[in-house]
Design a protein around this motif. Structure first.
Motif, PDB file in Angstrom:
ATOM      1  N   GLN A  29       0.858  -1.185   0.000  1.00 22.61           N
ATOM      2  CA  GLN A  29       0.000   0.000   0.000  1.00 22.61           C
ATOM      3  C   GLN A  29       0.889   1.229   0.000  1.00 22.61           C
ATOM      4  O   GLN A  29       1.989   1.225   0.569  1.00 22.61           O
ATOM      5  N   ALA A  30       0.393   2.286  -0.609  1.00 21.92           N
ATOM      6  CA  ALA A  30       1.139   3.549  -0.628  1.00 21.92           C
ATOM      7  C   ALA A  30       1.282   4.078   0.793  1.00 21.92           C
ATOM      8  O   ALA A  30       0.429   3.846   1.651  1.00 21.92           O
ATOM      9  N   GLY A  31       2.375   4.763   1.055  1.00 24.63           N
ATOM     10  CA  GLY A  31       2.571   5.382   2.359  1.00 24.63           C
ATOM     11  C   GLY A  31       1.451   6.365   2.659  1.00 24.63           C
ATOM     12  O   GLY A  31       1.023   7.115   1.777  1.00 24.63           O
ATOM     13  N   ARG A  32       0.976   6.376   3.895  1.00 26.40           N
ATOM     14  CA  ARG A  32      -0.212   7.181   4.217  1.00 26.40           C
ATOM     15  C   ARG A  32       0.051   8.673   4.080  1.00 26.40           C
ATOM     16  O   ARG A  32      -0.882   9.441   3.850  1.00 26.40           O
ATOM     17  N   ASP A  33       1.315   9.080   4.181  1.00 26.52           N
ATOM     18  CA  ASP A  33       1.624  10.512   4.049  1.00 26.52           C
ATOM     19  C   ASP A  33       2.355  10.833   2.750  1.00 26.52           C
ATOM     20  O   ASP A  33       2.916  11.922   2.604  1.00 26.52           O
ATOM     21  N   ALA A  34       2.351   9.883   1.807  1.00 24.40           N
ATOM     22  CA  ALA A  34       3.037  10.120   0.525  1.00 24.40           C
ATOM     23  C   ALA A  34       2.225  11.098  -0.321  1.00 24.40           C
ATOM     24  O   ALA A  34       0.994  11.031  -0.345  1.00 24.40           O
ATOM     25  N   PRO A  35       2.898  12.012  -1.015  1.00 25.63           N
ATOM     26  CA  PRO A  35       2.176  12.916  -1.932  1.00 25.63           C
ATOM     27  C   PRO A  35       1.407  12.125  -2.984  1.00 25.63           C
ATOM     28  O   PRO A  35       1.775  10.992  -3.320  1.00 25.63           O
ATOM     29  N   GLY A  36       0.358  12.710  -3.509  1.00 25.41           N
ATOM     30  CA  GLY A  36      -0.515  12.017  -4.458  1.00 25.41           C
ATOM     31  C   GLY A  36       0.156  11.587  -5.737  1.00 25.41           C
ATOM     32  O   GLY A  36      -0.305  10.655  -6.399  1.00 25.41           O
ATOM     33  N   ASP A  37       1.252  12.261  -6.104  1.00 29.79           N
ATOM     34  CA  ASP A  37       1.923  11.898  -7.364  1.00 29.79           C
ATOM     35  C   ASP A  37       3.015  10.843  -7.160  1.00 29.79           C
ATOM     36  O   ASP A  37       3.731  10.513  -8.096  1.00 29.79           O
ATOM     37  N   THR A  38       3.127  10.296  -5.949  1.00 28.90           N
ATOM     38  CA  THR A  38       4.193   9.326  -5.676  1.00 28.90           C
ATOM     39  C   THR A  38       3.994   8.059  -6.505  1.00 28.90           C
ATOM     40  O   THR A  38       2.899   7.519  -6.574  1.00 28.90           O
ATOM     41  N   GLN A  39       5.055   7.624  -7.132  1.00 33.55           N
ATOM     42  CA  GLN A  39       5.042   6.353  -7.845  1.00 33.55           C
ATOM     43  C   GLN A  39       6.118   5.462  -7.228  1.00 33.55           C
ATOM     44  O   GLN A  39       7.195   5.933  -6.873  1.00 33.55           O
ATOM     45  N   TYR A  40       5.787   4.166  -7.077  1.00 33.31           N
ATOM     46  CA  TYR A  40       6.694   3.223  -6.423  1.00 33.31           C
ATOM     47  C   TYR A  40       7.259   2.232  -7.430  1.00 33.31           C
ATOM     48  O   TYR A  40       6.594   1.888  -8.415  1.00 33.31           O
ATOM     49  N   PHE A  41       8.478   1.758  -7.135  1.00 35.32           N
ATOM     50  CA  PHE A  41       9.177   0.830  -8.016  1.00 35.32           C
ATOM     51  C   PHE A  41       9.798  -0.279  -7.167  1.00 35.32           C
ATOM     52  O   PHE A  41      10.462  -0.005  -6.177  1.00 35.32           O
ATOM     53  N   LEU A  42       9.563  -1.528  -7.578  1.00 36.85           N
ATOM     54  CA  LEU A  42      10.046  -2.700  -6.838  1.00 36.85           C
ATOM     55  C   LEU A  42      11.253  -3.306  -7.542  1.00 36.85           C
ATOM     56  O   LEU A  42      11.231  -3.538  -8.752  1.00 36.85           O
ATOM     57  N   TYR A  43      12.297  -3.565  -6.737  1.00 33.15           N
ATOM     58  CA  TYR A  43      13.494  -4.261  -7.201  1.00 33.15           C
ATOM     59  C   TYR A  43      13.713  -5.455  -6.277  1.00 33.15           C
ATOM     60  O   TYR A  43      13.410  -5.404  -5.089  1.00 33.15           O
ATOM     61  N   TRP A  44      14.244  -6.532  -6.839  1.00 35.81           N
ATOM     62  CA  TRP A  44      14.562  -7.669  -5.977  1.00 35.81           C
ATOM     63  C   TRP A  44      15.787  -8.394  -6.487  1.00 35.81           C
ATOM     64  O   TRP A  44      16.144  -8.300  -7.661  1.00 35.81           O
ATOM     65  N   LYS A  45      16.440  -9.087  -5.569  1.00 37.92           N
ATOM     66  CA  LYS A  45      17.647  -9.843  -5.885  1.00 37.92           C
ATOM     67  C   LYS A  45      17.508 -11.222  -5.279  1.00 37.92           C
ATOM     68  O   LYS A  45      17.358 -11.376  -4.074  1.00 37.92           O
ATOM     69  N   ASN A  46      17.546 -12.237  -6.154  1.00 36.07           N
ATOM     70  CA  ASN A  46      17.526 -13.622  -5.705  1.00 36.07           C
ATOM     71  C   ASN A  46      18.965 -14.052  -5.462  1.00 36.07           C
ATOM     72  O   ASN A  46      19.839 -13.719  -6.250  1.00 36.07           O
ATOM     73  N   PRO A  47      19.223 -14.767  -4.364  1.00 32.46           N
ATOM     74  CA  PRO A  47      20.606 -15.130  -4.070  1.00 32.46           C
ATOM     75  C   PRO A  47      21.272 -16.015  -5.116  1.00 32.46           C
ATOM     76  O   PRO A  47      22.492 -16.122  -5.145  1.00 32.46           O
ATOM     77  N   SER A  48      20.491 -16.663  -5.989  1.00 37.04           N
ATOM     78  CA  SER A  48      21.098 -17.549  -6.984  1.00 37.04           C
ATOM     79  C   SER A  48      21.949 -16.776  -7.999  1.00 37.04           C
ATOM     80  O   SER A  48      22.838 -17.321  -8.608  1.00 37.04           O
ATOM     81  N   ASN A  49      21.635 -15.498  -8.183  1.00 32.15           N
ATOM     82  CA  ASN A  49      22.515 -14.660  -9.005  1.00 32.15           C
ATOM     83  C   ASN A  49      22.541 -13.271  -8.366  1.00 32.15           C
ATOM     84  O   ASN A  49      21.739 -12.976  -7.493  1.00 32.15           O
ATOM     85  N   ASP A  50      23.446 -12.445  -8.790  1.00 32.46           N
ATOM     86  CA  ASP A  50      23.566 -11.132  -8.158  1.00 32.46           C
ATOM     87  C   ASP A  50      22.844 -10.049  -8.950  1.00 32.46           C
ATOM     88  O   ASP A  50      23.037  -8.867  -8.693  1.00 32.46           O
ATOM     89  N   ASP A  51      22.025 -10.449  -9.916  1.00 32.14           N
ATOM     90  CA  ASP A  51      21.314  -9.456 -10.707  1.00 32.14           C
ATOM     91  C   ASP A  51      20.191  -8.837  -9.896  1.00 32.14           C
ATOM     92  O   ASP A  51      19.387  -9.543  -9.287  1.00 32.14           O
TER      93      ASP A  51
END
Length: 153
Positions: A29-51
């Motif tokens: 969920q968006a942060g409760r105090d985030a400005p209305g134009d906030t956009q979120y981006f998810l990154y993840w790293k699996n231990p099987s590779n370092d990408d």
């Protein structure tokens, strides 16, 4: 730790599940105090590779804001995977959220396969058999525990 960005702007209620062996769904969920134009981006790293991989298939809310992601071909490793969600806004700096998650703990297993019940009228009763569920990472089928619920109808 001190995080740059406005308090209350980081995402909340981050959660991921793995289902159908290799599909992963993450939501937040968006942060409760985030400005209305906030956009979120998810990154993840699996231990099987370092990408470090950014989400390619975002789930959006009615305002077009990213509130989740779908991943395919996820491999479950024994070490923890790293997740990071950061945000951007024209109005203020957005705090990031990060978490290490052991993927095997968030897997929803498929049901056992080929369940059969053979019942006889004598005192032998019923014999119920099945095969273990499909999974990408459990090599030893003795790791599974089962519970049978029998109702007389």
């Amino acid at each position: 730790p001190v995080f740059a960005g406005m308090n209350g702007s980081a995402i909340e209620n981050f959660s991921c599940v793995i289902y159908n062996i290799s599909l992963m769904n993450c939501t937040w969920q968006a942060g409760r105090d985030a400005p209305g134009d906030t956009q979120y981006f998810l990154y993840w790293k699996n231990p099987s590779n370092d990408d470090v991989m950014e989400c390619k298939h975002y789930i959006k809310d009615e305002n077009g804001r990213n509130t989740g992601c779908r991943f395919q071909a996820v491999r479950i490793e024994t070490e923890k995977a790293y997740f990071l969600v950061n945000g951007s806004s024209k109005h203020s700096l957005i705090q990031f959220y990060d978490e290490y998650i052991p993927l095997y703990k968030i897997e929803i297993l498929t049901p056992p396969l080929n369940v059969t019940a053979n019942c006889t009228t004598d005192s032998a009763g019923c014999i119920i058999t099945w095969q273990p569920p499909l999974t990408s990472h459990v090599g030893n089928v003795q790791c599974f525990q089962y519970e049978i619920s029998i109702q007389n109808k």
